[in-house]
Design an enzyme around this catalytic site. Structure first.
Site, PDB file in Angstrom:
ATOM      1  N   LYS A  72       0.808  -1.227   0.000  1.00 51.82           N
ATOM      2  CA  LYS A  72       0.000   0.000   0.000  1.00 51.82           C
ATOM      3  C   LYS A  72       0.844   1.282   0.000  1.00 51.82           C
ATOM      4  CE  LYS A  72      -4.168  -2.009   1.962  1.00 51.82           C
ATOM      5  NZ  LYS A  72      -5.254  -1.892   2.922  1.00 51.82           N
ATOM      6  N   ASP A 108     -10.247   2.496   2.192  1.00 51.80           N
ATOM      7  CA  ASP A 108     -10.408   1.735   3.443  1.00 51.80           C
ATOM      8  C   ASP A 108     -11.182   2.515   4.507  1.00 51.80           C
ATOM      9  OD1 ASP A 108      -9.073  -0.580   2.623  1.00 51.80           O
ATOM     10  OD2 ASP A 108      -7.112   0.223   3.179  1.00 51.80           O
TER      11      ASP A 108
END
Ligand code: ATR
Length: 279
Positions: A72, A108
């Site tokens: 990420k 997220d």
């Protein structure tokens, strides 16, 4: 006359490991809602091969990538352009290409907030929130949580200094404090919401903390998910919590945000969450 099949829309999850992922099922169920000819692959790629794998995916006509551990931060570094929420998180879980430029988002936190508020009916504004863990998962979600205007976000972590640093990094967005689990011993009143975001659950463990942080009214949420209760949810139940949920909804809601980022359409999520829970 022979009918041509519609052009395939190719998306994928890139990470290591990825074999366990529910994303192919989730995105297939979303695509069915719009009759989109979607193909969603799993790309198991280790650290050094990440940049080349992303470039190859888009060079060969790929439409969108989801990015998971351990990539990420690398995805953030690789992107030519990021959304504001990805920039705040310093991490990326969704990529697409726009006129040769790599555009990145982080869905997220929005997925977590949407699951808590829309699916579980939790009022975050003015609430007192305890977050367990101070790693990448928490960094990715703190911005959207603080945007909802909680009275306090306390981050507790095994390594207290990491929690304090994270709190300092986000202090411009709201009232956020970092501490160690021992520091919770002085807590006398329960939190409204406790979110578990450590990787201890991967080995069936959970951080132990002052039971007075949890009451029957506290909503206990595990960002991870399992069949039945996770170790964290079991611990909370024993501590007296009666309102508990695992992160199935977050998984689906962050996927819905990614789906919209790629296809420009917002899928319905309730039926997909129900399908995962019943699978
Ligand atoms: P992620 O991206 O999943 O957040 P990470 O950045 O490696 O992964 O962070 C893992 C988090 O889980 C950290 O908060 C870590 O605590 P430390 O910062 O002290 O390492 C926490 N963690 C991992 N194993 C744990 C355990 N057995 N008990 C408590 N916390 C744990």
């Amino acid at each position: 006359m022979e009918q041509k099949s519609p052009v395939e829309l190719r998306c994928a999850l890139i990470g290591h490991p990825v074999a366990h992922s529910r994303s192919p099922l989730i995105h297939r169920l979303f695509a069915e809602q719009f009759s989109l000819p979607l193909r969603y692959d799993l790309l198991d790629v280790e650290g050094p091969a990440f940049n080349a794998a992303v470039q190859q995916f888009f060079a060969t006509g790929g439409l969108g990538l989801n990015v998971t551990v351990p990539h990420k931060m690398a995805a953030f570094a690789l992107a030519d352009q990021t959304t504001a929420r990805a920039a705040t998180a310093g991490a990326v879980n969704t990529l697409r290409e726009d006129q040769g430029r790599l555009v990145a988002d982080n869905t997220d936190g929005a997925g977590l907030v949407r699951d808590l508020t829309a699916n579980h009916g939790i009022e975050l504004g003015a609430s007192r929130i305890l977050i367990l863990g101070a790693g990448g998962a928490v960094r990715g979600c703190l911005g959207p949580i603080l945007e909802t205007g909680p009275a306090l976000v306390r981050i507790a972590n095994r390594t207290a200094a990491r929690a304090r640093q994270l709190a300092t990094d986000f202090t411009r967005l709201g009232t956020v404090e970092g501490c160690g689990y021992d520091d919770l011993e002085t807590a006398t009143s329960p939190f409204d919401l406790v979110i578990h975001a450590t990787s201890a659950g991967l080995t069936g463990e959970t951080p132990k903390f002052n039971r007075r942080c949890v009451a029957a009214s506290t909503f206990c949420y595990d960002m991870f998910y399992a069949r039945g209760d996770t170790a964290f949810l079991r611990w909370c139940r024993e501590a007296g919590a009666r309102r508990l949920a695992a992160g199935w909804g977050m998984l689906v809601e962050q996927a819905a945000e990614s789906f919209e980022f790629w296809h420009g359409r917002r899928p319905e999520t309730g039926s997909v969450i129900a399908r995962l829970l019943s699978a």
